[in-house]
Enzyme design. Structure first.
Site: not given
Ligand code: GDP
Ligand code: NAG
Ligand code: MG
Length: 432
Positions: A318-319
Site C-alpha cells: 500500500f502506498e
C-alpha cells in the site's frame, strides 16, 4: 392527371424528409450516449460509467471519465482546475457533506492514478482488490488506473479490469531494461546466491522474477511512459482489502498537506534479505549529503543515530505518494547508487525498505503520512482503526483485534514517537 398525383407524391416525400430531420436533431444526444457504451475498454451490455453518472442525484457526471469521446451535455462540476476553497473536504462526521456518499463527488480532482503491477494470472485477485477500492472510494471519484506487466496483458485481463474501474484504464508493457539483469551483475554470483537462499528456505529467495519485481518497483514504475502523465499514485496489489469507507480524497489530502509518501502498515524487514543494504545506504549518504533532509526520520530507521539499521520499513504494497518525488534527482540518485551495488540480485532487497529508507532520509518528517482511517489488509497483516466511533463512522468491517499497529513486530509506535503524535483512541491493550 398523372402530373397532379406526381406532385402529391413529392409533397409527401418532402414531409417525410422534414420529419426525419427533426427526429435526428432532437435525438442526437442519444446517438452520443450509445457510442459511449462501446468505447474501447468497456464491456458491451454492462452499465457504462457514463450511465452511472447520469443517475447521480447531483446531476453531474455526464462528462465521461472513460474514453476520449466528446459530449454535448453540460460539464460536470468535478475535475481538475476547480478552486479547492469552493469544495471543502469532509474530514470528520461534523463536516458538511460527510454523509454524501452517493453519486459523483463534486470538486477538484488531483492529477493522480491507481497503479497495479500484475501478471495475467492475477486477474481474479486484482479484480477483488479493485472492487473494494471502487466500492469504498473510487466510484465517487473515478480516478484512472494504470496496469503494468512485464508481458502483454491479455484481452480477458483488460476486459475484466476495465469493467470494474470507474475511471479510465491504461495498460503498459514494461521495457526489457526495466525488467532484467543490468550488465554489471555477475550472473554466476547471483545464481549462487539464489541456490543458497533456496537451501536456507528464505521466502522468494530462489526467485529471479521476484527480484526483477522488487527492482522495478524500487526504480522504474514511476517513470513508465503511462505514469509520466500523473503527479500522484496509489499502489494496489492483488488480494488486498479495504475495510472502511474513504470519505475524502486521499490524493487531495496529500497535495494540500504537502505529503510525499504515506503508509498504513510498518514492520521489521527479514534481515536475511538485506544484509548489506545499510552499508550501501551509508555510502550514498556520504556521497550525497545534499540529498539528506534536515528534519528527516533517521530515528525511525536507526536506534544509534545511523550506525545500524533497525530494519523498520513502511509496507509498500500500500502506498499513496508523489511521483514527482520519486522522479526527483535525490530519489533517482539513491536508486542508481543502490542498483550499482547489486543487492537486488546478490541479496534480495525489497522495494519496501528501499522506498522507506529513501522517504525517511530524504523527506522531511512531516512529508510522510500515516493514514489511520484507511483500513487495509495484505496477507498476513491488517491495519484496522482501534477507535470504536471511527470504525462506526466509516462503516468498517474489520475486526479491531486483528490490528497490527501496536504489536511488537510493528514499527508504527516508533513512527508515532519520533513525530510526537498522540496514539489513536483504543490503542492501549493491543500490544500483544
Ligand atoms: N507482471 C508481473 N507482476 C508481478 C510478478 N511478480 C510479482 N508481481 C506483482 O508484484 C506485486 C508484488 O508481488 P506479490 O506476489 O504480491 O509479492 P508479495 O506481496 O511480496 O508476497 C503484485 O502486484 C504482483 O502482482 C511478475 O513476475 N510479473
Ligand atoms: C499531470 O502531471 C504530469 C506529470 O507531472 C504533467 O506532465 C501533466 O502536465 C499534469 N497534467 C495536468 C492536467 O496538470
Ligand atoms: Mg502482494
Amino acid at each position: 392527371m398523372a402530373a397532379g398525383s406526381a406532385r402529391y407524391v413529392r409533397y409527401i416525400l418532402f414531409a417525410f424528409f422534414g420529419l426525419a430531420v427533426i427526429y435526428f436533431i432532437t435525438n442526437s444526444d442519444r446517438v452520443v450516449d450509445t457510442s459511449k457504451s462501446t468505447v474501447p475498454g468497456t464491456v458491451p451490455g454492462h452499465t457504462s460509467p457514463a450511465t452511472d453518472h447520469a443517475q447521480s442525484p447531483s446531476g453531474s457526471g455526464s462528462g465521461a471519465t472513460k474514453g476520449d469521446e466528446k459530449t454535448s451535455k453540460p460539464k460536470p462540476n468535478h475535475g481538475p482546475g476547480l478552486d479547492p476553497a469552493d469544495y471543502p473536504m469532509a474530514m470528520t462526521p461534523n463536516d458538511p457533506s460527510w454523509n454524501d456518499l452517493s453519486g459523483i463527488k463534486d470538486g477538484p480532482r488531483m492529477n493522480a492514478t491507481f497503479v497495479t503491477l500484475a501478471r495475467n494470472s492475477d486477474i481474479w485477485d486484482i479484480a477483488r482488490s479493485i472492487r473494494q477500492v471502487e466500492d469504498r472510494f473510487n466510484r465517487r471519484y473515478n480516478y484512472d488506473w494504470v496496469f503494468l506487466n512485464d508481458k502483454p496483458f491479455d484481452d480477458d485481463f483488460k476486459r475484466v479490469t476495465s469493467s470494474l474501474v470507474s475511471g479510465k484504464t491504461h495498460y503498459g508493457e514494461i521495457a526489457k531494461e526495466h525488467w532484467s539483469f543490468p550488465p554489471h551483475i555477475d550472473q554466476e554470483k547471483a545464481k549462487k546466491v539464489r541456490e543458497d537462499m533456496a537451501q536456507r528456505k528464505i521466502i522468494y529467495g530462489d526467485s529471479i522474477s521476484y527480484r526483477h519485481m522488487c527492482r522495478f518497483e524500487s526504480g522504474f514504475f514511476f517513470r513508465q511512459p503511462l505514469m509520466m502523465n500523473y503527479d500522484y499514485y496509489w499502489r494496489v496489489e492483488p488480494s488486498v482489502e479495504l475495510f472502511c469507507d474513504v470519505h475524502y480524497d486521499p490524493f487531495r489530502f496529500m497535495h494540500e498537506n504537502n505529503k510525499k509518501y504515506s503508509f498504513v502498515l510498518s514492520l521489521y524487514e527479514y534481515v536475511e534479505t538485506i544484509p548489506t543494504l545499510w552499508d550501501s545506504v551509508k555510502k550514498f549518504m556520504k556521497n550525497h549529503p545534499e540529498h539528506i533532509a534536515e528534519d528527516n526520520s533517521m530515528a525511525f530507521l536507526s536506534d544509534d543515530g545511523g550506525d545500524n539499521y533497525n530494519h523498520c520499513h513502511f509496507w509498500s504494497n500500500f502506498e499513496i505518494g508523489s511521483l514527482n518525488w520519486l522522479r526527483s534527482k535525490a530519489y533517482t540518485d539513491f536508486f542508481e547508487s543502490l542498483d550499482q551495488d547489486g543487492g537486488f540480485f546478490y541479496e534480495r532487497w525489497g522495494d519496501a525498505p528501499v522506498h522507506s529508507i529513501a522517504a525517511a532520509l530524504m523527506l522531511k518528517k512531516d512529508e510522510i503520512h500515516f493514514f489511520n482511517d484507511i483500513a487495509y489488509y495484505h496477507v498476513p497483516f491488517t491495519h484496522c482503526p482501534t477507535g470504536e466511533k471511527l470504525r462506526a463512522d466509516l462503516k468498517c468491517h474489520c475486526n479491531p483485534k486483528d490490528n497490527f499497529d501496536w504489536k511488537g513486530y510493528s514499527c508504527t509506535a516508533r513512527y508515532f514517537e519520533i513525530n510526537g503524535l498522540e496514539k489513536p483512541e483504543g490503542w492501549s491493550g493491543q500490544q500483544d
